[in-house]
Scaffold this motif. Sequence first.
Motif, PDB file in Angstrom:
ATOM      1  N   ASP A   1      80.762  25.026  81.191  1.00 27.63           N
ATOM      2  CA  ASP A   1      79.724  24.127  81.692  1.00 27.63           C
ATOM      3  C   ASP A   1      79.151  24.633  83.020  1.00 27.63           C
ATOM      4  OD1 ASP A   1      80.079  22.501  79.507  1.00 27.63           O
ATOM      5  OD2 ASP A   1      81.432  21.108  80.536  1.00 27.63           O
TER       6      ASP A   1
ATOM      7  N   ALA B   1      76.726  27.533  82.451  1.00 24.50           N
ATOM      8  CA  ALA B   1      75.765  27.304  81.364  1.00 24.50           C
ATOM      9  C   ALA B   1      74.364  27.816  81.684  1.00 24.50           C
ATOM     10  CB  ALA B   1      75.708  25.823  81.020  1.00 24.50           C
TER      11      ALA B   1
ATOM     12  N   SER C   1      86.578  24.959  79.114  1.00 26.49           N
ATOM     13  CA  SER C   1      85.429  24.088  78.897  1.00 26.49           C
ATOM     14  C   SER C   1      84.680  23.832  80.196  1.00 26.49           C
ATOM     15  CB  SER C   1      85.886  22.771  78.276  1.00 26.49           C
ATOM     16  OG  SER C   1      84.801  21.900  78.077  1.00 26.49           O
TER      17      SER C   1
END
Length: 208
Positions: free
Chosen positions: A113, A116, A109
């Motif tokens: 991020d 991104a 995760s």
Amino acid sequence: MTKIAFRLAPALMGVYGVVRLIDGRDGQHGPGPAWTIGHLFFLGALLLYGPVIAGLRRRILDAEGGSRSRRITADILTAVAGAGLATFVRVAVLDIVVGLKAADTAEKSALSDRYADVPAVLPQAFYEIGPLFFMLGLVAMLVQYALVGPRRGLSAVLSPALVLLGFVAIMANMNLLPVGAAMIWFALVPITRGKAAPRGRTPASAVV
């Protein structure tokens, strides 16, 4: 190659959906071998959608007989679908990289991020909505082909309708990815069964 792409692109997408279901049996998706293998199938499917888009454009132009307005429409829709496809390929590549680097779900995760906005040449919002352009562009191209192609009636309407339903199912619930991919497969395969003769010409088989 184009006919193979029409069949294999949604098939590989379906395989990815099955692998994803297997990966999620423990309630989590990735990282790990199943995540990587599944996304490799997904990347392969996306790359094959390139020839699908190009082949569909060629069929539209063959069928419509050179109309300038329809050619421009086909070119615009091809560009939209192609741009969206490029952002979708980016998603798959980054997911593979993240899956290979991450040791657990939390790190996956965090890495997602961090990456991104990679590459940072366009606004992040475009990367997020870009795949929609691929879906909408492909459906719109199928609608145009239904209007100008050799197929008429229910069979012509079914292709864009099935692809749209397939994408809607996938977006509503990723666990429905195999079902959505099957819909797309059934929509695309009939298009490869013969090539439209340019309008204004009489097919040889019709000459008595």
